[in-house]
Structures are given as C-alpha cells and as structure tokens.
Design an enzyme around this catalytic site. Structure first.
Site, PDB file in Angstrom:
ATOM      1  N   ALA A  10      -1.415  -5.552   3.518  1.00 33.60           N
ATOM      2  CA  ALA A  10      -0.865  -6.839   3.967  1.00 33.60           C
ATOM      3  C   ALA A  10       0.635  -6.980   3.751  1.00 33.60           C
ATOM      4  O   ALA A  10       1.244  -7.940   4.242  1.00 33.60           O
ATOM      5  CB  ALA A  10      -1.598  -7.980   3.254  1.00 33.60           C
ATOM      6  N   LEU A  42      -8.878  -5.071  -6.041  1.00 37.64           N
ATOM      7  CA  LEU A  42      -9.000  -3.720  -6.587  1.00 37.64           C
ATOM      8  C   LEU A  42      -8.696  -3.652  -8.089  1.00 37.64           C
ATOM      9  O   LEU A  42      -8.762  -2.575  -8.676  1.00 37.64           O
ATOM     10  CB  LEU A  42      -8.068  -2.762  -5.828  1.00 37.64           C
ATOM     11  CG  LEU A  42      -8.450  -2.518  -4.367  1.00 37.64           C
ATOM     12  CD1 LEU A  42      -7.334  -1.771  -3.634  1.00 37.64           C
ATOM     13  CD2 LEU A  42      -9.753  -1.731  -4.259  1.00 37.64           C
ATOM     14  N   GLY A  71      -0.617  -1.916  -5.023  1.00 38.18           N
ATOM     15  CA  GLY A  71      -0.070  -1.771  -6.369  1.00 38.18           C
ATOM     16  C   GLY A  71       0.642  -3.038  -6.775  1.00 38.18           C
ATOM     17  O   GLY A  71       0.964  -3.888  -5.935  1.00 38.18           O
ATOM     18  N   SER A 114       5.038   6.743  -7.700  1.00 42.60           N
ATOM     19  CA  SER A 114       6.402   6.207  -7.878  1.00 42.60           C
ATOM     20  C   SER A 114       7.253   7.236  -8.592  1.00 42.60           C
ATOM     21  O   SER A 114       6.751   8.014  -9.417  1.00 42.60           O
ATOM     22  CB  SER A 114       6.374   4.930  -8.703  1.00 42.60           C
ATOM     23  OG  SER A 114       7.692   4.555  -9.063  1.00 42.60           O
ATOM     24  N   TYR A 153       3.837   0.409 -16.267  1.00 51.16           N
ATOM     25  CA  TYR A 153       3.986   0.766 -14.840  1.00 51.16           C
ATOM     26  C   TYR A 153       4.195   2.279 -14.706  1.00 51.16           C
ATOM     27  O   TYR A 153       3.520   2.944 -13.913  1.00 51.16           O
ATOM     28  CB  TYR A 153       5.161  -0.002 -14.231  1.00 51.16           C
ATOM     29  CG  TYR A 153       5.359   0.279 -12.753  1.00 51.16           C
ATOM     30  CD1 TYR A 153       4.542  -0.318 -11.796  1.00 51.16           C
ATOM     31  CD2 TYR A 153       6.341   1.162 -12.308  1.00 51.16           C
ATOM     32  CE1 TYR A 153       4.705  -0.051 -10.445  1.00 51.16           C
ATOM     33  CE2 TYR A 153       6.513   1.436 -10.961  1.00 51.16           C
ATOM     34  CZ  TYR A 153       5.697   0.825 -10.025  1.00 51.16           C
ATOM     35  OH  TYR A 153       5.844   1.098  -8.680  1.00 51.16           O
TER      36      TYR A 153
HETATM   37  P1  NAD Z   1       4.065  -5.187  -2.011  1.00 50.70           P
HETATM   38  O1  NAD Z   1       3.933  -6.180  -3.089  1.00 50.70           O
HETATM   39  O2  NAD Z   1       4.903  -5.517  -0.834  1.00 50.70           O
HETATM   40  O3  NAD Z   1       2.630  -4.731  -1.497  1.00 50.70           O
HETATM   41  C1  NAD Z   1       1.589  -4.467  -2.380  1.00 50.70           C
HETATM   42  C2  NAD Z   1       0.280  -4.869  -1.730  1.00 50.70           C
HETATM   43  O4  NAD Z   1      -0.778  -4.551  -2.654  1.00 50.70           O
HETATM   44  C3  NAD Z   1       0.197  -6.369  -1.429  1.00 50.70           C
HETATM   45  O5  NAD Z   1      -0.228  -6.595  -0.100  1.00 50.70           O
HETATM   46  C4  NAD Z   1      -0.812  -6.876  -2.433  1.00 50.70           C
HETATM   47  O6  NAD Z   1      -1.565  -8.004  -2.003  1.00 50.70           O
HETATM   48  C5  NAD Z   1      -1.686  -5.640  -2.639  1.00 50.70           C
HETATM   49  N1  NAD Z   1      -2.403  -5.757  -3.906  1.00 50.70           N
HETATM   50  C6  NAD Z   1      -1.880  -6.086  -5.119  1.00 50.70           C
HETATM   51  N2  NAD Z   1      -2.849  -6.253  -6.016  1.00 50.70           N
HETATM   52  C7  NAD Z   1      -4.018  -6.017  -5.377  1.00 50.70           C
HETATM   53  C8  NAD Z   1      -5.379  -6.058  -5.780  1.00 50.70           C
HETATM   54  N3  NAD Z   1      -5.730  -6.407  -7.018  1.00 50.70           N
HETATM   55  N4  NAD Z   1      -6.317  -5.753  -4.861  1.00 50.70           N
HETATM   56  C9  NAD Z   1      -5.974  -5.438  -3.589  1.00 50.70           C
HETATM   57  N5  NAD Z   1      -4.711  -5.402  -3.149  1.00 50.70           N
HETATM   58  C10 NAD Z   1      -3.743  -5.694  -4.027  1.00 50.70           C
HETATM   59  O7  NAD Z   1       4.619  -3.883  -2.742  1.00 50.70           O
HETATM   60  P2  NAD Z   1       5.136  -2.467  -2.180  1.00 50.70           P
HETATM   61  O8  NAD Z   1       6.490  -2.280  -2.729  1.00 50.70           O
HETATM   62  O9  NAD Z   1       4.879  -2.303  -0.734  1.00 50.70           O
HETATM   63  O10 NAD Z   1       4.183  -1.506  -3.011  1.00 50.70           O
HETATM   64  C11 NAD Z   1       3.293  -0.584  -2.420  1.00 50.70           C
HETATM   65  C12 NAD Z   1       3.113   0.586  -3.383  1.00 50.70           C
HETATM   66  O11 NAD Z   1       4.361   1.273  -3.518  1.00 50.70           O
HETATM   67  C13 NAD Z   1       2.720   0.156  -4.796  1.00 50.70           C
HETATM   68  O12 NAD Z   1       1.747   1.051  -5.287  1.00 50.70           O
HETATM   69  C14 NAD Z   1       4.015   0.301  -5.583  1.00 50.70           C
HETATM   70  O13 NAD Z   1       3.803   0.542  -6.944  1.00 50.70           O
HETATM   71  C15 NAD Z   1       4.634   1.495  -4.886  1.00 50.70           C
HETATM   72  N6  NAD Z   1       6.077   1.622  -5.086  1.00 50.70           N
HETATM   73  C16 NAD Z   1       6.931   0.646  -4.663  1.00 50.70           C
HETATM   74  C17 NAD Z   1       8.286   0.803  -4.881  1.00 50.70           C
HETATM   75  C18 NAD Z   1       9.276  -0.231  -4.425  1.00 50.70           C
HETATM   76  O14 NAD Z   1      10.454  -0.174  -4.845  1.00 50.70           O
HETATM   77  N7  NAD Z   1       8.902  -1.171  -3.572  1.00 50.70           N
HETATM   78  C19 NAD Z   1       8.777   1.940  -5.527  1.00 50.70           C
HETATM   79  C20 NAD Z   1       7.880   2.901  -5.953  1.00 50.70           C
HETATM   80  C21 NAD Z   1       6.522   2.747  -5.728  1.00 50.70           C
END
Ligand code: NAD
Length: 255
Positions: A10, A42, A71, A114, A153
């Site tokens: 989402a 999750l 995440g 990450s 994290y």
């Molecule tokens: P985001 O917050 O935009 O998206 C995360 C999504 O995960 C959201 O839609 C949220 O509703 C969903 N989510 C969270 N908890 C949940 C649960 N309990 N059950 C089901 N869904 C759940 O974040 P993002 O930056 O797009 O992150 C995506 C992945 O990338 C994550 O695993 C994050 O750790 C990783 N990541 C992000 C970055 C960054 O800088 N944005 C860097 C390294 C890794």
C-alpha cells in the site's frame, strides 16, 4: 505472466514494486494492513496465518513469486513491532508459501532488507540470534528490555538477510531462487518519519550516501524486476545493495 504476492503493497517501495510488476503484465496479490487484496497484520502469528491462508486462496495454491516489502522503521510504536514485522512477518509468510512456490514453476522471492543490516555483520546483536533461532517469545522479551530502536531495526534486517541466505541454499536445490535487496535511504513515508523524528532526524539527515542523495522507490522496484526476471536466472542468495554506495562507504574493505 506470473502471479506475485507483494507485502507492504500500500505504500512506498511496495507500492512502486506493484506498479512496475502490474505494468509488466503480472497478476498481483497485494498484502497490507488495509487497502489491499489481503488485509492482514504481519506483526502477529494470527495475522500471518490469515495472510498465508488468504494468499493461498487467491493464487489457488500456485504462486510464481513473493516480494516481502512490509516493514516498519525506527519510529515504530514499539521495538517488538520492529522484530514482529521486519523478521517474523517476512519469514513466517515466506515459509507458509514455500509449497505454493514449488507448485509454480521456477518460484522466486525477494526480501527487502536494508543497508542497516550489514552494519551488524561483524557483531550481531543478541536479538538477531533470538530471531534466527525462530524464538519469537525470547526475541520479544529482549525487545521489551531494549530502549534502542535503531539496534533493533538493524538486528531485524541483519537476521532477515541471514534467513534469506540460508533459505536460498535450501531453495536453490529445489529450483527456487531467493535474493535480498538492501536499500539505503529511500524517499518513502517510513524515511520521512525518521527524518521528522526528534530522536533520529539529525543522524538520518547526516548519513548520506556517496552519491549525495536518497533513492526513490522506483529504483528499488527496478531491482526487484530484475531479480524476478529470467535475466537473473543464475542469481540466488545475493544481497543487492541499492544504496548509492552507502555500504561501500561504511564497510569499504570488506564485502
Ligand atoms: P512504507 O512505510 O512506505 O511502507 C511499508 C508498508 O508496510 C506500509 O504499506 C505498511 O502499511 C506495511 N506494513 C507495516 N506494518 C505492517 C504489518 N504489521 N502488516 C502488514 N503490513 C504492514 O515504508 P518503505 O520505506 O516503503 O519500506 C518498505 C521496506 O523497505 C521496509 O521493509 C523497510 O524496512 C525497507 N527499507 C526502507 C528504507 C527507506 O529508507 N525507506 C531503507 C531500507 C530499507
């Protein structure tokens, strides 16, 4: 064309992944807390089982790929939630879909880890060991005693990467492939929340990749597209850093 389950669909990286895969003609099963095909939490054992059951129903027990993006970051309401979503929410979901991936042809998975996970390679946090023992109760107990969301994290991302590496060995023998993408800072709501947080904002702002910018979700989605395509047919168990050189900057003399 393939049927692909994407968690965290989402928002942010997951939403970009869905956009790319849909444009390429694949059928998606979007998984998220809300606004998805499978609405499930999750972070809990019950939520994960519901997500697995609904995904299996949606794909008729035959799945071509899973992309585990869901995440939470360092600003999550609790440290337990960080471990629950970032580690157990990935591993239990993937384990539950393993047979469906085997039933499909050349099943594949990509875990979004990450670059933070690689910072822990030399000295993993004890929480990482509890996660890798698949002992959620112990991990959550340690989380309750911890006051360090950044360490939690990093530990969750280190552990989920090690899980992926272990699985890739087992899966490779069955014709399945599993790879991990380790993004650096990427402009998403999760990253924005860290930047805006009084505790972490300054450090996050100052931790800049050699390329001098954060990435955008499309750049991670391109990596996912490659790892799910036949162009990466011999790539298994890899950790693909899409981080503007951040890992090379932090761990220059190792790989
Ligand atoms: P985001 O917050 O935009 O998206 C995360 C999504 O995960 C959201 O839609 C949220 O509703 C969903 N989510 C969270 N908890 C949940 C649960 N309990 N059950 C089901 N869904 C759940 O974040 P993002 O930056 O797009 O992150 C995506 C992945 O990338 C994550 O695993 C994050 O750790 C990783 N990541 C992000 C970055 C960054 O800088 N944005 C860097 C390294 C890794």
């Amino acid at each position: 064309m393939s049927t692909i389950a994407v968690t965290g669909a989402a928002s942010g990286i997951g939403a970009a992944v869905c956009q790319h895969l849909e444009a390429a003609g694949h059928t998606l099963i979007r998984v998220d807390l809300r606004n998805a095909d499978v609405n499930a939490d999750l972070s809990t054992a019950e939520g994960r089982q519901a997500a697995i059951a609904q995904t299996l129903e949606a794909c008729n027990n035959r799945l071509d790929a899973v992309v585990a993006c869901a995440g939470v970051g360092v600003t999550a309401p609790s440290i337990g939630l960080i471990l629950g979503v970032n580690y157990f929410g990935v591993t239990e979901y993937l384990d539950g879909l393993e047979d469906a991936l085997t039933a499909g042809c050349n099943g594949k998975a990509v875990i979004i880890g990450s670059v933070a996970g690689s910072h822990m390679v030399a000295t993993p946090h004890p929480m990482a060991a509890a996660m890798l023992e698949n002992d959620e109760a112990k991990a959550l107990q340690m989380a309750e005693q911890s006051e360090n969301p950044s360490a939690a994290y990093a530990a969750s991302k280190y552990a989920v990467t090690v899980y992926g590496r272990r699985k890739s060995v087992e899966w490779g023998k069955r014709g399945l492939r599993l790879n991990i993408i380790a993004p650096g800072a990427v402009e998403t709501p999760l990253h924005k929340a860290s930047l805006d947080d009084a505790r972490f904002g300054e450090a996050v702002k100052n931790f800049v990749a050699p390329m001098g910018r954060a990435g955008v979700p499309d750049e991670i989605a391109d990596g996912v597209g490659f790892l799910l395509s036949d162009k990466s047919a011999f790539v298994n168990g890899s950790v693909l850093f899409i981080d503007g050189g951040m890992d090379a900057m932090v761990r220059t003399n190792t790989f």
